[in-house]
Design a protein around this motif. Structure first.
Motif, PDB file in Angstrom:
ATOM      1  N   ALA A   1       0.809  -1.212   0.000  1.00 50.91           N
ATOM      2  CA  ALA A   1       0.000   0.000   0.000  1.00 50.91           C
ATOM      3  C   ALA A   1       0.835   1.252   0.000  1.00 50.91           C
ATOM      4  CB  ALA A   1      -0.911  -0.002   1.231  1.00 50.91           C
TER       5      ALA A   1
ATOM      6  N   THR B   1     -12.798  -4.374  -7.992  1.00 52.99           N
ATOM      7  CA  THR B   1     -11.950  -3.853  -6.915  1.00 52.99           C
ATOM      8  C   THR B   1     -12.663  -3.933  -5.575  1.00 52.99           C
ATOM      9  OG1 THR B   1     -10.847  -2.358  -8.464  1.00 52.99           O
ATOM     10  CG2 THR B   1     -10.641  -1.849  -6.129  1.00 52.99           C
TER      11      THR B   1
ATOM     12  N   ARG C   1     -11.458  -5.914  -2.123  1.00 57.50           N
ATOM     13  CA  ARG C   1     -11.272  -5.223  -0.841  1.00 57.50           C
ATOM     14  C   ARG C   1     -12.218  -5.753   0.238  1.00 57.50           C
ATOM     15  NH1 ARG C   1      -8.539  -0.514  -0.415  1.00 57.50           N
ATOM     16  NH2 ARG C   1      -9.994   0.191   1.187  1.00 57.50           N
ATOM     17  N   SER C   2     -13.376  -6.236  -0.187  1.00 57.48           N
ATOM     18  CA  SER C   2     -14.338  -6.748   0.788  1.00 57.48           C
ATOM     19  C   SER C   2     -14.124  -8.227   1.101  1.00 57.48           C
ATOM     20  CB  SER C   2     -15.764  -6.538   0.274  1.00 57.48           C
ATOM     21  OG  SER C   2     -15.993  -7.287  -0.909  1.00 57.48           O
TER      22      SER C   2
ATOM     23  N   GLU D   1      -6.596   2.237  -5.716  1.00 64.50           N
ATOM     24  CA  GLU D   1      -7.863   1.938  -5.048  1.00 64.50           C
ATOM     25  C   GLU D   1      -7.854   0.544  -4.423  1.00 64.50           C
ATOM     26  OE1 GLU D   1     -10.346   4.043  -4.504  1.00 64.50           O
ATOM     27  OE2 GLU D   1      -9.084   5.548  -5.461  1.00 64.50           O
ATOM     28  N   ALA D   2      -7.094  -0.374  -4.995  1.00 66.21           N
ATOM     29  CA  ALA D   2      -7.084  -1.745  -4.489  1.00 66.21           C
ATOM     30  C   ALA D   2      -6.456  -1.831  -3.102  1.00 66.21           C
ATOM     31  CB  ALA D   2      -6.340  -2.661  -5.456  1.00 66.21           C
ATOM     32  N   THR D   3      -5.497  -0.958  -2.820  1.00 61.72           N
ATOM     33  CA  THR D   3      -4.749  -1.078  -1.563  1.00 61.72           C
ATOM     34  C   THR D   3      -4.941   0.098  -0.626  1.00 61.72           C
ATOM     35  OG1 THR D   3      -2.828  -0.060  -2.623  1.00 61.72           O
ATOM     36  CG2 THR D   3      -2.949  -2.466  -2.654  1.00 61.72           C
ATOM     37  N   ARG D   4      -5.783   1.036  -1.004  1.00 58.41           N
ATOM     38  CA  ARG D   4      -5.950   2.227  -0.179  1.00 58.41           C
ATOM     39  C   ARG D   4      -6.413   1.867   1.235  1.00 58.41           C
ATOM     40  NH1 ARG D   4      -6.160   7.066  -2.202  1.00 58.41           N
ATOM     41  NH2 ARG D   4      -6.856   6.297  -4.240  1.00 58.41           N
TER      42      ARG D   4
ATOM     43  N   THR E   1      -5.185  -0.243   3.389  1.00 58.39           N
ATOM     44  CA  THR E   1      -5.039  -1.631   3.846  1.00 58.39           C
ATOM     45  C   THR E   1      -3.641  -2.138   3.541  1.00 58.39           C
ATOM     46  OG1 THR E   1      -5.841  -3.897   3.658  1.00 58.39           O
ATOM     47  CG2 THR E   1      -5.966  -2.537   1.672  1.00 58.39           C
TER      48      THR E   1
ATOM     49  N   ILE F   1      -3.363  -6.389   0.985  1.00 60.21           N
ATOM     50  CA  ILE F   1      -3.443  -6.652  -0.454  1.00 60.21           C
ATOM     51  C   ILE F   1      -2.140  -6.254  -1.115  1.00 60.21           C
ATOM     52  CG2 ILE F   1      -4.594  -5.992  -2.611  1.00 60.21           C
ATOM     53  CD1 ILE F   1      -7.146  -5.609  -0.964  1.00 60.21           C
TER      54      ILE F   1
ATOM     55  N   GLN G   1      -4.861 -11.008  -2.266  1.00 60.89           N
ATOM     56  CA  GLN G   1      -4.755 -10.992  -0.811  1.00 60.89           C
ATOM     57  C   GLN G   1      -3.391 -11.570  -0.403  1.00 60.89           C
ATOM     58  OE1 GLN G   1      -7.201  -9.616   0.799  1.00 60.89           O
ATOM     59  NE2 GLN G   1      -9.009  -9.811  -0.511  1.00 60.89           N
TER      60      GLN G   1
END
Length: 563
Positions: free
Chosen positions: A27, A279, A283-284, A301-304, A306, A309, A537
């Motif tokens: 991230a 995406t 994330r969910s 956006e995929a790792t914002r 967190t 990921i 993940q």
């Protein structure tokens, strides 16, 4: 005579490949830069077998092949993949992208990362002379325990049947075997191939996923391979369920010949057409892997927010470009095709499709990774130069100073390509060509492409295997994938020479000359190889995001879940 279990000379090493470089970003380090690698095209990679698509790594950035680990793999669990495209057909020999299903099928050879050919069903092979190949099969390989094969052993006759079927007129795969004279099973575990003449790309054709080995009785029972239930091979996973436009469900093959593999109990591919929706699903926690998204503009956006990921960035293997129907005006006139080439700024296409100048790479028909076959960046830049004055001059000389309207077909699934097409509209308007985008759902796009029902189109060509194949497979007069109906005897003659040339350096020069010829006499206009990102993940281990698109998913047998 040459022998090998992987490529070790010209005949077992048809071209000298680059060493792919990739990196994984967490991230906090996504803005650091890009790294060179290769993957599929469009918005997704090879998750459904449907694709066939930089900068150097920043100082100090460690490069890795994927989500690797030195820990002992754990057995069990299901890998959940989010993908945008459901297969347009399960009859993979008829699919325009010439890719199969590496989870279900095995070939004689297979592609590893770096486009390296290694043995798959073939334990070893030898090339006693330039027109003869002898493959020794693994013993004890079984088809999946499903009717009508019911787990019987694979033999050399199955390999012969598969190749002979691929040579039939109704299949696009016939273009792979024009140099083949005979293929015979000399005993249950030996296949002998004889060519009409030397053919440099031959080993790659035995390694392409579209040549997954079939059982005759499966085709006889189903009539063709359009029914998902007919997808029966020797591979690590069995396709147990296919819900159109929704999901593909694979279960581990308990009789797979690679001891201890696969680690997973299964693979579930969920079709999520919306890019943002994929995406969100990652994330969910609804999916474990988000297959390749073209461009890098929304990568963050995929790792914002967190640390759970990881993201891998890669450059596509395939070529995206602009093609037109040659038999009809105005593109029957070479000057109009030349004008279009001079009127476009390909780097603007990269910015639109990839999100920035770093979101892809302007290329020709030969991928720049294909050293020494590709032209230098300096020469490519000169041949691709933007020259509006020359473009207008050519349009006037051809009688089209006032321009014309042009319908341009594309795939609605390729959202990055649609962004680039909007830029093409603006650029060609400057020479009075009014482009009207014609997006189609993927199945319709493939059907129209194969039947040549379009005026022009903007999208990708199949995944690169051999450096000369984008010419041999797409630009020559008699190629099944000559979608633009071009009649190019001069290029045909150049192509015939490069296919039989056994000296790699001489062959490289011939292929470079073909590239130069196409810039001066555009059959179509190559544009770029797009950057893209894959996310997973952190508990997903050994997921190689730089896998070749044509490998079509066989690497999932090596993936395991640390949870």
């Amino acid at each position: 005579m040459t022998m090998g279990t992987e490529r070790d000379n010209y005949w077992t090493r048809p071209n000298r490949r680059f060493a792919r470089r990739t990196f994984i970003a967490g991230a906090g380090s996504l803005a650091a830069g890009l790294a060179i690698s290769a993957c599929g095209g469009g918005d997704d990679d090879d998750s459904t077998g449907e694709t066939p698509t930089g900068q150097g790594t920043p100082s100090g950035q460690q490069t890795q092949p994927g989500a690797t680990t030195a820990a002992t793999p754990k057995k069990g669990g299901t890998l959940r993949i989010g993908s945008s495209i459901y297969p347009s057909t399960f009859e993979h020999m008829a699919y325009a992208g010439l890719t199969g299903d590496g989870r279900v099928y095995n070939q004689l050879l297979k592609l590893e990362t770096g486009q390296k050919l290694v043995g798959d069903l073939a334990e070893k092979w030898e090339v006693p002379d330039p027109t003869t190949y002898v493959f020794q099969l693994r013993k004890g390989v079984k088809f999946q325990n499903l009717a009508p094969v019911n787990g019987r052993e694979l033999t050399a006759e199955d390999v012969v049947y598969t190749v002979e079927r691929a040579r039939k007129q109704e299949f696009l795969t016939r273009q792979l075997w024009t140099a083949l004279d005979t293929i015979v099973a000399t005993d249950p575990y030996t296949v002998k191939v004889t060519l009409k003449q030397p053919f440099a790309p031959m080993l790659f054709h035995f390694g392409t996923s579209v040549m997954g080995v079939l059982a005759r009785e499966v085709v006889e029972q189903f009539g063709d391979l359009k029914d998902p239930k007919s997808r029966i091979g020797t591979g690590p996973f069995m396709l147990t369920e296919a819900r159109r436009d929704e999901a593909l469900i694979y279960k581990a093959n308990p009789d797979y010949f690679e001891a201890g593999l696969p680690y997973l109990d299964g693979v579930e591919i969920t079709i999520i057409p919306d890019r943002l929706g994929r995406t969100v699903a990652l994330r969910s926690g609804q999916v474990d892997v988000l297959t390749r998204n073209a461009g890098i503009s929304d990568m963050g956006e995929a790792t914002r927010g967190t640390d759970d990921i990881e993201v891998g960035i890669s450059i596509a293997e395939n070529v995206t470009g602009f093609g037109f129907q040659h038999p009809f005006e105005p593109f029957k006139d070479l000057r109009v095709r030349q004008a279009v080439s001079f009127a476009v700024d390909r780097q603007e296409w990269v910015r639109a499709a990839g999100g920035s100048d770093e979101g892809g790479k302007v290329i020709g028909f030969v991928h720049p990774f294909e050293d020494p076959y590709a032209l230098s960046e300096e020469e490519t830049g000169k041949l691709q130069r933007l020259d509006l004055a020359e473009a207008k001059k050519l349009m006037e000389a051809a009688g089209y100073a006032d321009g014309f309207e042009l319908s341009t077909m594309s795939s609605s699934a390729d959202t990055a390509g649609l962004d680039a097409l909007a830029v093409i509209q603006q650029q060609l308007a400057k020479i009075n060509i009014k482009v009207k985008p014609d997006p189609n759902d993927f199945a319709t796009y493939v059907r129209r492409l194969g039947t040549k029902q379009f005026d022009s189109y903007f999208n990708g060509w199949p995944t690169i295997l051999d450096p000369g194949q984008n010419f041999n497979g797409n630009l020559t007069t008699n190629s099944p994938q000559n979608y633009w109906n071009a009649n190019v005897p001069e290029l045909d003659a150049m192509n015939a020479k490069q296919l039989v040339e056994t000296d790699p350096d001489v062959r490289a020069g011939l292929i470079q000359d073909m590239e130069r010829w196409n810039y001066k006499n555009p059959v179509c206009i190559p544009a770029y190889a797009l950057g893209g990102w894959t996310a997973w993940q952190k508990y997903v281990k050994d997921y190689d995001h730089a896998r070749p698109g044509n490998a079509a998913g066989w690497q999932d047998q090596l993936v395991w879940l640390d949870k």
